[in-house]
Design an enzyme around this catalytic site. Sequence first.
Site, mmCIF file in Angstrom:
data_model
loop_
_atom_site.group_PDB
_atom_site.id
_atom_site.type_symbol
_atom_site.label_atom_id
_atom_site.label_comp_id
_atom_site.label_asym_id
_atom_site.label_seq_id
_atom_site.Cartn_x
_atom_site.Cartn_y
_atom_site.Cartn_z
ATOM 1 N N ASN A 46 -69.287 -4.848 17.118
ATOM 2 C CA ASN A 46 -67.912 -4.354 17.067
ATOM 3 C C ASN A 46 -67.830 -3.069 17.883
ATOM 4 O O ASN A 46 -68.339 -2.027 17.478
ATOM 5 C CB ASN A 46 -67.514 -4.100 15.613
ATOM 6 C CG ASN A 46 -66.066 -3.657 15.460
ATOM 7 O OD1 ASN A 46 -65.416 -3.265 16.427
ATOM 8 N ND2 ASN A 46 -65.557 -3.703 14.243
ATOM 9 N N CYS A 96 -59.652 0.056 15.988
ATOM 10 C CA CYS A 96 -59.955 -1.236 16.615
ATOM 11 C C CYS A 96 -58.729 -1.898 17.243
ATOM 12 O O CYS A 96 -58.870 -2.775 18.108
ATOM 13 C CB CYS A 96 -60.600 -2.171 15.599
ATOM 14 S SG CYS A 96 -62.158 -1.552 14.925
ATOM 15 N N HIS A 130 -60.109 -9.210 18.910
ATOM 16 C CA HIS A 130 -61.015 -8.108 18.604
ATOM 17 C C HIS A 130 -62.298 -8.701 18.042
ATOM 18 O O HIS A 130 -62.270 -9.562 17.162
ATOM 19 C CB HIS A 130 -60.348 -7.168 17.594
ATOM 20 C CG HIS A 130 -61.287 -6.167 17.019
ATOM 21 N ND1 HIS A 130 -62.107 -5.397 17.803
ATOM 22 C CD2 HIS A 130 -61.541 -5.811 15.728
ATOM 23 C CE1 HIS A 130 -62.828 -4.600 17.024
ATOM 24 N NE2 HIS A 130 -62.505 -4.840 15.763
#
Length: 324
Positions: free
Chosen positions: A281, A114, A251
């Site tokens: 996500n 990520c 993020h």
Amino acid sequence: MTVRAVVEGVGHYLPDRIVPNSEFEKTLDTSDDWIRTRSGIERRRFAAEGQTTSDLAVRAAQAALKNAGLTADDIDGLIVATSTPDLTFPSVATMVQQKLGMTRGFGFDVQAVCAGFIYALTNANALIVAGQAKRLLVIGAETFSRIMDWTDRSTCVLFGDGAGALILSAHDGNGDNSDRGILSADINSDGRYRDMLYVDGGVSSTGTSGKLRMQGNPLFRQAVEKLTSTAESALEKIDLQGTDVDWIVPHQANIRIIQGTAKKMGISMDHVIVTVQDHGNTSAASIPLALSVGVEEGKIKQGDIVLSEAIGGGLAWGAVVLRW
């Protein structure tokens, strides 16, 4: 004079298939309310059968090139941040090169889960500052739907697929925080936390791609602390503070992490770009996706100070400060 890596264009691409939370109610002991309350996610996109990470990356790259008024021939190289490549090798970047019709320059992948796009931006900035390239295409692209355990309600409802891209080009600056472009970066990792977020397969271990595993509560605690710390470090390097930031583009993992980090930094959520409700996500794709949406919605404008931060498996985390 100082060389700065300035954003020239931005773009994104999302697969056609929209998956609302209610779809998971058919197969899992979960609900739309349960997912929204714990993550802020309302829907996400999943890639179609046969649609690969490089396919998504190419579409985002084409959108960024169009936004900048450039062609693939104007690009010296490209970096793709991904943890879900089409193949073990060659890199997604070289596949994107081929699909864009690029026959010169270079391409390589960065894998920091990520935090991948932050790492890719940091690498791109270093290459431009060092004079190795004049213009780079930086892409975050993922098909996390391919590594989900569909029986694990704690993870499979959180992730989605997509891609985003930025074009960075070399410009002269004064060497202070009045410059446009990437002003500072801060990247970190600590392998002691590897079991908090990992995939239980790999080429040299199981010979399979494996499935994603996560320890949600411990990861949440690490995320807020480390995201705040790296963001403040990146700002301090260029003599800025939280009050100088026009937009945080974090993020997009979990709305509670986003809110917790902003609160700890003393920044209002009115100055945070949030897309987690629509995308879930998307790992390394989430920051460039959110940047592109922020520009498309007229929020991020030239001259704005933008702070992006991310944390992912490794654990790996970092932040980038840039003036749009």
